[in-house]
Design a protein around this motif. Sequence first.
Motif, PDB file in Angstrom:
ATOM      1  N   VAL A 173      18.259  -1.285 -43.520  1.00  0.00           N
ATOM      2  CA  VAL A 173      18.822  -1.377 -42.168  1.00  0.00           C
ATOM      3  C   VAL A 173      18.419  -0.156 -41.348  1.00  0.00           C
ATOM      4  N   LEU A 174      18.528   1.037 -41.939  1.00  0.00           N
ATOM      5  CA  LEU A 174      18.144   2.257 -41.219  1.00  0.00           C
ATOM      6  C   LEU A 174      16.656   2.246 -40.870  1.00  0.00           C
ATOM      7  N   ASN A 175      15.841   1.704 -41.763  1.00  0.00           N
ATOM      8  CA  ASN A 175      14.402   1.636 -41.505  1.00  0.00           C
ATOM      9  C   ASN A 175      14.072   0.687 -40.357  1.00  0.00           C
ATOM     10  N   THR A 176      15.007  -0.186 -40.026  1.00  0.00           N
ATOM     11  CA  THR A 176      14.844  -1.083 -38.880  1.00  0.00           C
ATOM     12  C   THR A 176      15.471  -0.469 -37.628  1.00  0.00           C
ATOM     13  N   VAL A 177      16.682   0.039 -37.786  1.00  0.00           N
ATOM     14  CA  VAL A 177      17.459   0.511 -36.632  1.00  0.00           C
ATOM     15  C   VAL A 177      16.900   1.796 -36.039  1.00  0.00           C
ATOM     16  N   LEU A 178      16.542   2.766 -36.866  1.00  0.00           N
ATOM     17  CA  LEU A 178      16.142   4.075 -36.346  1.00  0.00           C
ATOM     18  C   LEU A 178      14.866   4.024 -35.505  1.00  0.00           C
ATOM     19  N   PRO A 179      13.800   3.373 -35.962  1.00  0.00           N
ATOM     20  CA  PRO A 179      12.630   3.290 -35.081  1.00  0.00           C
ATOM     21  C   PRO A 179      12.881   2.446 -33.842  1.00  0.00           C
ATOM     22  N   ALA A 180      13.748   1.423 -33.951  1.00  0.00           N
ATOM     23  CA  ALA A 180      14.089   0.615 -32.779  1.00  0.00           C
ATOM     24  C   ALA A 180      14.866   1.446 -31.765  1.00  0.00           C
ATOM     25  N   LEU A 181      15.771   2.270 -32.253  1.00  0.00           N
ATOM     26  CA  LEU A 181      16.555   3.141 -31.376  1.00  0.00           C
ATOM     27  C   LEU A 181      15.642   4.129 -30.654  1.00  0.00           C
ATOM     28  N   GLU A 182      14.697   4.711 -31.388  1.00  0.00           N
ATOM     29  CA  GLU A 182      13.755   5.659 -30.789  1.00  0.00           C
ATOM     30  C   GLU A 182      12.896   4.976 -29.728  1.00  0.00           C
ATOM     31  N   LEU A 183      12.476   3.745 -30.017  1.00  0.00           N
ATOM     32  CA  LEU A 183      11.653   3.005 -29.064  1.00  0.00           C
ATOM     33  C   LEU A 183      12.435   2.679 -27.793  1.00  0.00           C
ATOM     34  N   MET A 184      13.671   2.227 -27.969  1.00  0.00           N
ATOM     35  CA  MET A 184      14.481   1.838 -26.809  1.00  0.00           C
ATOM     36  C   MET A 184      14.835   3.026 -25.922  1.00  0.00           C
ATOM     37  N   GLU A 185      14.950   4.217 -26.526  1.00  0.00           N
ATOM     38  CA  GLU A 185      15.261   5.406 -25.728  1.00  0.00           C
ATOM     39  C   GLU A 185      14.193   5.679 -24.676  1.00  0.00           C
ATOM     40  N   ARG A 186      12.971   5.213 -24.946  1.00  0.00           N
ATOM     41  CA  ARG A 186      11.864   5.445 -24.016  1.00  0.00           C
ATOM     42  C   ARG A 186      11.691   4.296 -23.014  1.00  0.00           C
ATOM     43  N   GLN A 187      12.467   3.236 -23.170  1.00  0.00           N
ATOM     44  CA  GLN A 187      12.335   2.092 -22.286  1.00  0.00           C
ATOM     45  C   GLN A 187      13.151   2.296 -21.010  1.00  0.00           C
ATOM     46  N   PRO A 188      12.702   1.734 -19.898  1.00  0.00           N
ATOM     47  CA  PRO A 188      13.504   1.825 -18.668  1.00  0.00           C
ATOM     48  C   PRO A 188      14.741   0.942 -18.769  1.00  0.00           C
ATOM     49  N   ARG A 189      15.758   1.277 -18.031  1.00  0.00           N
ATOM     50  CA  ARG A 189      16.964   0.454 -18.000  1.00  0.00           C
ATOM     51  C   ARG A 189      16.679  -0.843 -17.242  1.00  0.00           C
ATOM     52  N   ALA A 190      17.286  -1.931 -17.714  1.00  0.00           N
ATOM     53  CA  ALA A 190      17.180  -3.212 -17.020  1.00  0.00           C
ATOM     54  C   ALA A 190      18.180  -3.244 -15.867  1.00  0.00           C
ATOM     55  N   ALA A 191      18.212  -4.369 -15.158  1.00  0.00           N
ATOM     56  CA  ALA A 191      19.102  -4.479 -13.998  1.00  0.00           C
ATOM     57  C   ALA A 191      20.561  -4.310 -14.385  1.00  0.00           C
ATOM     58  N   ASP A 192      20.923  -4.687 -15.624  1.00  0.00           N
ATOM     59  CA  ASP A 192      22.307  -4.546 -16.065  1.00  0.00           C
ATOM     60  C   ASP A 192      22.602  -3.164 -16.635  1.00  0.00           C
ATOM     61  N   GLY A 193      21.627  -2.261 -16.541  1.00  0.00           N
ATOM     62  CA  GLY A 193      21.824  -0.903 -17.027  1.00  0.00           C
ATOM     63  C   GLY A 193      21.514  -0.710 -18.501  1.00  0.00           C
ATOM     64  N   MET A 194      21.129  -1.806 -19.197  1.00  0.00           N
ATOM     65  CA  MET A 194      20.869  -1.732 -20.632  1.00  0.00           C
ATOM     66  C   MET A 194      19.392  -1.494 -20.909  1.00  0.00           C
ATOM     67  N   ARG A 195      19.137  -0.719 -21.965  1.00  0.00           N
ATOM     68  CA  ARG A 195      17.773  -0.524 -22.450  1.00  0.00           C
ATOM     69  C   ARG A 195      17.465  -1.452 -23.623  1.00  0.00           C
ATOM     70  N   GLY A 196      18.497  -1.888 -24.322  1.00  0.00           N
ATOM     71  CA  GLY A 196      18.284  -2.768 -25.459  1.00  0.00           C
ATOM     72  C   GLY A 196      19.540  -2.918 -26.290  1.00  0.00           C
ATOM     73  N   ARG A 197      19.477  -3.856 -27.224  1.00  0.00           N
ATOM     74  CA  ARG A 197      20.610  -4.132 -28.116  1.00  0.00           C
ATOM     75  C   ARG A 197      20.122  -4.181 -29.551  1.00  0.00           C
ATOM     76  N   ILE A 198      20.850  -3.509 -30.445  1.00  0.00           N
ATOM     77  CA  ILE A 198      20.510  -3.480 -31.865  1.00  0.00           C
ATOM     78  C   ILE A 198      21.730  -3.924 -32.655  1.00  0.00           C
ATOM     79  N   CYS A 199      21.538  -4.903 -33.509  1.00  0.00           N
ATOM     80  CA  CYS A 199      22.652  -5.484 -34.268  1.00  0.00           C
ATOM     81  C   CYS A 199      22.332  -5.430 -35.755  1.00  0.00           C
ATOM     82  N   ALA A 200      23.259  -4.951 -36.568  1.00  0.00           N
ATOM     83  CA  ALA A 200      23.084  -4.900 -38.022  1.00  0.00           C
ATOM     84  C   ALA A 200      24.195  -5.692 -38.703  1.00  0.00           C
ATOM     85  N   ILE A 201      23.827  -6.379 -39.759  1.00  0.00           N
ATOM     86  CA  ILE A 201      24.799  -7.200 -40.483  1.00  0.00           C
ATOM     87  C   ILE A 201      25.518  -6.361 -41.528  1.00  0.00           C
TER      88      ILE A 201
END
Length: 239
Positions: free
Chosen positions: A85-113
């Motif tokens: 899970v960390l191997n999926t979440v951590l690089p996704a989190l790093e990638l999203m930090e560099r993305q611009p915010r969308a119209a709703d103010g969100m950069r992305g969503r990450i969900c773990a089971i």
Amino acid sequence: GRNAAGGEKPARHCISQGAAVELKLCDVTHTAAMAEWVQGTGGLDMVLACAGITGGTRKPLHPDHPAAEPELQIRRIFATDLHGVLNTVLPALELMERQPRAADGMRGRICAISSVAGLVSFPGTPSYSAAKAAVDRFMVATGGNAKKAGILLSSVVCGFIDTPMVARNAFPMPGLTDVQSASRRILRGLARNERRITFPLWLAAGSRLMDMLPIRLAEAYYTHQPAGAAGSMPEPDLT
């Protein structure tokens, strides 16, 4: 999907609905390979980290030995259910930090089971319970800061879902939920920006209450449950 065949059917369905699909096989326990794949996507709106295996304690080989999990099973569960899970979440989190915010103010969503099993210290599945507890705590605790940057981290605390992982269970599974209902609940929670998506609520509430009991009382109950006895869980494929 757990393999190539498991990914092809939903891929064909998505393509038939007009989506573009790219299938990739990757072992979630390989940190560098996962980081390369996730970072190589170029941008992500939603990530679901679902990889997981389970297994229980085995009957003792000697009358004076305790029921326990084999070391290989313990390490494989933690490697897949937590580090995967960390191997999926951590690089996704790093990638999203560099993305611009969308119209709703969100950069992305990450969900773990995670799992309701992570709410209790269940002697039938010690490593699975511990790994899922760690996933839930990490996602919720980290999510408090991530939300300020427009990134939602959600933990799914669910009961039994009718997937191949539980198909071999020969004991009653209270609150067993079909995949379609579970998927709808998860997607609804993500659309609502829920930090913890929990179902069935009654099972999670009962687990919370059980965890507040003295250990000896909780263990007395758990060890008399069909899934709590040593040897009751199917042995996972550790090859």
